[in-house]
Design a protein around this motif. Structure first.
Motif, PDB file in Angstrom:
ATOM      1  N   ALA A 272      40.733  40.255  41.597  1.00  0.00           N
ATOM      2  CA  ALA A 272      41.147  39.598  42.843  1.00  0.00           C
ATOM      3  C   ALA A 272      42.631  39.294  42.837  1.00  0.00           C
ATOM      4  CB  ALA A 272      40.342  38.309  43.037  1.00  0.00           C
ATOM      5  N   ALA A 273      43.197  39.008  41.647  1.00  0.00           N
ATOM      6  CA  ALA A 273      44.618  38.659  41.553  1.00  0.00           C
ATOM      7  C   ALA A 273      45.518  39.819  41.952  1.00  0.00           C
ATOM      8  CB  ALA A 273      44.940  38.196  40.133  1.00  0.00           C
ATOM      9  N   GLU A 274      44.988  41.043  41.917  1.00  0.00           N
ATOM     10  CA  GLU A 274      45.780  42.194  42.330  1.00  0.00           C
ATOM     11  C   GLU A 274      45.985  42.202  43.838  1.00  0.00           C
ATOM     12  OE1 GLU A 274      43.804  45.637  40.898  1.00  0.00           O
ATOM     13  OE2 GLU A 274      44.048  45.117  38.765  1.00  0.00           O
ATOM     14  N   PHE A 275      45.123  41.469  44.550  1.00  0.00           N
ATOM     15  CA  PHE A 275      45.185  41.501  46.009  1.00  0.00           C
ATOM     16  C   PHE A 275      45.674  40.184  46.616  1.00  0.00           C
ATOM     17  CE2 PHE A 275      41.812  44.355  44.617  1.00  0.00           C
ATOM     18  CZ  PHE A 275      42.241  45.561  45.159  1.00  0.00           C
ATOM     19  N   ILE A 276      45.463  39.060  45.892  1.00  0.00           N
ATOM     20  CA  ILE A 276      45.848  37.770  46.470  1.00  0.00           C
ATOM     21  C   ILE A 276      46.526  36.928  45.394  1.00  0.00           C
ATOM     22  CG2 ILE A 276      43.528  36.818  46.030  1.00  0.00           C
ATOM     23  CD1 ILE A 276      43.951  35.063  48.487  1.00  0.00           C
ATOM     24  N   GLU A 277      47.686  36.424  45.731  1.00  0.00           N
ATOM     25  CA  GLU A 277      48.492  35.693  44.746  1.00  0.00           C
ATOM     26  C   GLU A 277      47.827  34.381  44.331  1.00  0.00           C
ATOM     27  OE1 GLU A 277      53.048  33.994  44.289  1.00  0.00           O
ATOM     28  OE2 GLU A 277      52.528  35.301  45.971  1.00  0.00           O
ATOM     29  N   ARG A 278      47.072  33.753  45.245  1.00  0.00           N
ATOM     30  CA  ARG A 278      46.434  32.463  44.943  1.00  0.00           C
ATOM     31  C   ARG A 278      45.401  32.579  43.834  1.00  0.00           C
ATOM     32  NH1 ARG A 278      44.197  30.110  50.394  1.00  0.00           N
ATOM     33  NH2 ARG A 278      43.393  28.574  48.887  1.00  0.00           N
ATOM     34  N   ALA A 279      44.914  33.796  43.547  1.00  0.00           N
ATOM     35  CA  ALA A 279      43.908  33.974  42.496  1.00  0.00           C
ATOM     36  C   ALA A 279      44.529  33.995  41.107  1.00  0.00           C
ATOM     37  CB  ALA A 279      43.131  35.271  42.732  1.00  0.00           C
ATOM     38  N   VAL A 280      45.876  34.149  41.035  1.00  0.00           N
ATOM     39  CA  VAL A 280      46.530  34.249  39.726  1.00  0.00           C
ATOM     40  C   VAL A 280      46.376  32.959  38.914  1.00  0.00           C
ATOM     41  CG1 VAL A 280      48.734  34.585  38.544  1.00  0.00           C
ATOM     42  CG2 VAL A 280      48.140  36.008  40.520  1.00  0.00           C
ATOM     43  N   PRO A 281      46.741  31.764  39.461  1.00  0.00           N
ATOM     44  CA  PRO A 281      46.570  30.537  38.661  1.00  0.00           C
ATOM     45  C   PRO A 281      45.103  30.257  38.316  1.00  0.00           C
ATOM     46  CG  PRO A 281      47.160  29.992  40.923  1.00  0.00           C
ATOM     47  CD  PRO A 281      47.353  31.468  40.778  1.00  0.00           C
ATOM     48  N   LEU A 282      44.201  30.656  39.214  1.00  0.00           N
ATOM     49  CA  LEU A 282      42.776  30.463  38.915  1.00  0.00           C
ATOM     50  C   LEU A 282      42.360  31.322  37.728  1.00  0.00           C
ATOM     51  CD1 LEU A 282      41.305  30.465  42.540  1.00  0.00           C
ATOM     52  CD2 LEU A 282      41.784  28.484  41.077  1.00  0.00           C
ATOM     53  N   GLN A 283      42.889  32.537  37.726  1.00  0.00           N
ATOM     54  CA  GLN A 283      42.561  33.458  36.628  1.00  0.00           C
ATOM     55  C   GLN A 283      43.113  32.937  35.311  1.00  0.00           C
ATOM     56  OE1 GLN A 283      45.221  35.885  35.389  1.00  0.00           O
ATOM     57  NE2 GLN A 283      43.818  36.415  33.711  1.00  0.00           N
ATOM     58  N   LYS A 284      44.318  32.343  35.324  1.00  0.00           N
ATOM     59  CA  LYS A 284      44.920  31.811  34.102  1.00  0.00           C
ATOM     60  C   LYS A 284      44.142  30.597  33.585  1.00  0.00           C
ATOM     61  CE  LYS A 284      49.652  33.396  34.968  1.00  0.00           C
ATOM     62  NZ  LYS A 284      51.060  32.988  35.189  1.00  0.00           N
ATOM     63  N   SER A 285      43.728  29.720  34.513  1.00  0.00           N
ATOM     64  CA  SER A 285      42.948  28.539  34.103  1.00  0.00           C
ATOM     65  C   SER A 285      41.630  28.954  33.475  1.00  0.00           C
ATOM     66  CB  SER A 285      42.685  27.631  35.311  1.00  0.00           C
ATOM     67  OG  SER A 285      43.891  27.115  35.813  1.00  0.00           O
ATOM     68  N   LEU A 286      40.975  29.933  34.103  1.00  0.00           N
ATOM     69  CA  LEU A 286      39.695  30.390  33.565  1.00  0.00           C
ATOM     70  C   LEU A 286      39.889  31.083  32.225  1.00  0.00           C
ATOM     71  CD1 LEU A 286      36.686  30.627  33.934  1.00  0.00           C
ATOM     72  CD2 LEU A 286      37.048  32.740  35.237  1.00  0.00           C
ATOM     73  N   GLN A 287      41.032  31.789  32.067  1.00  0.00           N
ATOM     74  CA  GLN A 287      41.319  32.453  30.798  1.00  0.00           C
ATOM     75  C   GLN A 287      41.389  31.427  29.659  1.00  0.00           C
ATOM     76  OE1 GLN A 287      41.867  35.879  30.227  1.00  0.00           O
ATOM     77  NE2 GLN A 287      41.932  35.346  28.048  1.00  0.00           N
ATOM     78  N   THR A 288      42.072  30.290  29.937  1.00  0.00           N
ATOM     79  CA  THR A 288      42.176  29.226  28.925  1.00  0.00           C
ATOM     80  C   THR A 288      40.803  28.646  28.599  1.00  0.00           C
ATOM     81  OG1 THR A 288      44.394  28.667  29.719  1.00  0.00           O
ATOM     82  CG2 THR A 288      43.240  27.003  28.400  1.00  0.00           C
ATOM     83  N   ALA A 289      40.023  28.371  29.653  1.00  0.00           N
ATOM     84  CA  ALA A 289      38.687  27.809  29.444  1.00  0.00           C
ATOM     85  C   ALA A 289      37.796  28.787  28.690  1.00  0.00           C
ATOM     86  CB  ALA A 289      38.061  27.439  30.788  1.00  0.00           C
ATOM     87  N   TYR A 290      37.930  30.065  29.004  1.00  0.00           N
ATOM     88  CA  TYR A 290      37.117  31.097  28.352  1.00  0.00           C
ATOM     89  C   TYR A 290      37.419  31.155  26.857  1.00  0.00           C
ATOM     90  CZ  TYR A 290      35.583  35.813  27.073  1.00  0.00           C
ATOM     91  OH  TYR A 290      35.002  36.895  26.447  1.00  0.00           O
ATOM     92  N   GLU A 291      38.706  31.131  26.519  1.00  0.00           N
ATOM     93  CA  GLU A 291      39.088  31.181  25.105  1.00  0.00           C
ATOM     94  C   GLU A 291      38.607  29.929  24.360  1.00  0.00           C
ATOM     95  OE1 GLU A 291      43.263  31.715  25.235  1.00  0.00           O
ATOM     96  OE2 GLU A 291      43.156  33.846  25.848  1.00  0.00           O
ATOM     97  N   THR A 292      38.720  28.758  25.032  1.00  0.00           N
ATOM     98  CA  THR A 292      38.243  27.506  24.418  1.00  0.00           C
ATOM     99  C   THR A 292      36.738  27.554  24.187  1.00  0.00           C
ATOM    100  OG1 THR A 292      40.007  26.247  25.485  1.00  0.00           O
ATOM    101  CG2 THR A 292      38.089  25.003  24.700  1.00  0.00           C
ATOM    102  N   ALA A 293      35.996  28.048  25.178  1.00  0.00           N
ATOM    103  CA  ALA A 293      34.536  28.122  25.057  1.00  0.00           C
ATOM    104  C   ALA A 293      34.133  29.036  23.912  1.00  0.00           C
ATOM    105  CB  ALA A 293      33.932  28.607  26.370  1.00  0.00           C
ATOM    106  N   ARG A 294      34.857  30.171  23.746  1.00  0.00           N
ATOM    107  CA  ARG A 294      34.537  31.087  22.645  1.00  0.00           C
ATOM    108  C   ARG A 294      34.814  30.426  21.293  1.00  0.00           C
ATOM    109  NH1 ARG A 294      36.969  36.936  23.327  1.00  0.00           N
ATOM    110  NH2 ARG A 294      35.711  37.147  21.435  1.00  0.00           N
ATOM    111  N   GLU A 295      35.923  29.661  21.216  1.00  0.00           N
ATOM    112  CA  GLU A 295      36.240  28.962  19.964  1.00  0.00           C
ATOM    113  C   GLU A 295      35.171  27.915  19.641  1.00  0.00           C
ATOM    114  OE1 GLU A 295      40.083  27.342  20.521  1.00  0.00           O
ATOM    115  OE2 GLU A 295      41.133  29.293  20.453  1.00  0.00           O
ATOM    116  N   VAL A 296      34.737  27.189  20.683  1.00  0.00           N
ATOM    117  CA  VAL A 296      33.693  26.176  20.479  1.00  0.00           C
ATOM    118  C   VAL A 296      32.400  26.832  20.015  1.00  0.00           C
ATOM    119  CG1 VAL A 296      32.214  24.482  21.641  1.00  0.00           C
ATOM    120  CG2 VAL A 296      34.676  24.510  22.099  1.00  0.00           C
ATOM    121  N   ALA A 297      32.039  27.961  20.616  1.00  0.00           N
ATOM    122  CA  ALA A 297      30.811  28.660  20.235  1.00  0.00           C
ATOM    123  C   ALA A 297      30.861  29.096  18.780  1.00  0.00           C
ATOM    124  CB  ALA A 297      30.591  29.862  21.149  1.00  0.00           C
ATOM    125  N   VAL A 298      32.033  29.601  18.347  1.00  0.00           N
ATOM    126  CA  VAL A 298      32.184  30.029  16.952  1.00  0.00           C
ATOM    127  C   VAL A 298      32.063  28.828  16.013  1.00  0.00           C
ATOM    128  CG1 VAL A 298      33.811  30.970  15.275  1.00  0.00           C
ATOM    129  CG2 VAL A 298      33.559  32.067  17.511  1.00  0.00           C
TER     130      VAL A 298
END
Length: 421
Positions: A272-298
């Motif tokens: 979605a970020a390729e088409f709409i600029e507003r999706a970029v910060p959302l994608q970055k926030s989710l990226q951080t949360a995703y990495e944190t969740a994977r670390e917690v799972a490990v």
């Protein structure tokens, strides 16, 4: 002090209530006015004879209830049972700045000849009502019993008058007498004609072996319970960590976990970020949360791997606690009582194995305690004699003050030879 007397359906009285109040109360009246009925009611409430003939015609029950107010000095002369009722009910009030304790006696008389007695609302045997009542009311009359005329109470009254000094001497004598009785009972048990010593020795050995195999330790049950709670806490912690790991990483049922779903969402936001600029910060926030969740799972998985607990540890603890519980039910309710019982059995076995030695030792102990008891009996007799002389002088002075100078009060103390039986 008698505070109130309530009567229902007694002889000629349908209902009557008397509140004497403090000080002297005088009841007067012509013959047949009911004075004797009031005395009869007091006799009934203090445990003396009461039968169905006392019930008023037309009724199937009569009742008498009396309330007594007692101060601290009164409590000293009450029997132990009466003091227990006062302590249990905890009924008291303050009058004239002084604390008074309430003792409520009641008695019901039924047409079938039965009676029911209560003290402070609790049903009691008639002999207990009589025992307590004898200390609360003393009826003086031409043909009435008086507590003072009951010879069984004389020694008790003298001992109470003697105070702490006499009480101490009497307590020492009673303790020695009880010890002597225990020694004689022990001798009789070992000399009993029906005692099969060999059979008893085998029984003791068997019971001792059973208790020794238990190998009990002091406070073992409490320590095991604490360990059981610890294991149960660990079990709940493992369940919580496993639930967290399943929620993050999925499970064997091919149900996706949070990290997998977050990965899918992250891919969608990147597109979605390729088409709409507003999706970029959302994608970055989710990226951080995703990495944190994977670390917690490990880290959750590593924590689960580090926890070591034997699968049957809790079962072993429960089995041991059950074993201890069975022994506690049989031998006094605690590990301390079981160990004390074991020590007693071992001592008993030693005495039976060496019966002649033990009986000789008991003979020596009996001789020593008998000599001590004889000396204490002399001390007690002298203490009672001294207290009796003081009491005679004081009562003599009281009688003289009342104008009865020729009256004498004497206490005769008969000293019997000490019985060694």
């Amino acid at each position: 002090m008698l505070r109130s007397l309530q009567i229902e359906h007694l002889a000629l009285l349908d209902r009557a209530e008397l509140e004497p109040g403090s000080g002297l109360t005088v009841l007067s009246g012509e013959t047949g006015a009911g004075k004797s009925l009031l005395i009869g009611a007091i006799e009934a409430i203090t445990g003396y004879r009461a039968d169905k003939n006392m019930i008023r015609s037309g009724h199937d029950m009569a009742s008498v209830e009396a309330e007594f107010a007692l101060n601290e000095a009164n409590l000293e002369f009450l029997p132990d049972e009466a003091r227990e009722f006062i302590e249990e009910s905890d009924i008291e009030e303050t009058l004239d700045g002084k604390c008074r304790y309430i003792l409520l006696l009641s008695r019901e008389i039924y047409a079938n000849g039965r009676t029911r007695s209560r003290i402070n609302g609790r049903q009691v045997p008639l002999n207990l009502l009589r025992k307590v009542g004898s200390y609360l009311a003393d009826i003086h009359g031409q043909r009435e019993n008086q507590l003072l005329f009951d010879a069984r109470t004389h020694r008790q009254l003298l001992d109470r008058y003697g105070g702490d000094e006499l009480a101490t001497v009497a307590a020492e004598y009673c303790a020695a007498w009880n010890r002597r009785s225990e020694i004689k009972a022990e001798q009789a048990r070992y000399l009993a004609p029906g005692l099969d010593r060999e059979l008893e020795i085998e029984r003791l050995k068997t019971e001792i072996e059973v208790l020794r195999r238990l190998n009990l330790k002091e406070d073992e049950d409490r320590k095991l319970l604490a360990k059981k709670r610890q294991f149960m806490d660990i079990g709940r912690m493992i369940e919580a960590l496993q639930a967290a790991h399943s929620a993050l990483s999925g499970n064997e049922a091919d149900i996706a976990g949070a990290t997998e779903l977050m990965g899918v969402a992250l891919s969608s936001l990147e597109e979605a970020a390729e088409f709409i600029e507003r999706a970029v910060p959302l994608q970055k926030s989710l990226q951080t949360a995703y990495e944190t969740a994977r670390e917690v799972a490990v880290e959750v998985a590593r924590t689960l791997d580090r926890i070591e607990i034997s699968p049957d540890a809790l079962e072993r603890i429960d089995a041991r606690l059950n074993e201890i519980a069975v022994a506690k039910r049989r031998h006094g309710g605690s590990i301390e009582s079981i160990l004390a019982h074991l020590t007693g059995l071992e001592d008993e076995l030693e005495r039976l194995d060496n019966a002649a030695w033990w009986l000789a030792k008991l003979d020596v102990q009996l001789e020593e305690i008998t000599a001590e008891l004889e000396a204490l009996a002399g001390n007690l007799s002298r203490a009672r004699s001294a207290a009796g002389q003081r009491l005679c002088r004081e009562i003599g002075q009281e009688l003289a003050d009342l104008g009865m100078k020729g009256a004498r009060f004497e206490i005769q103390q008969i000293q019997r030879p000490f019985a060694a039986a």
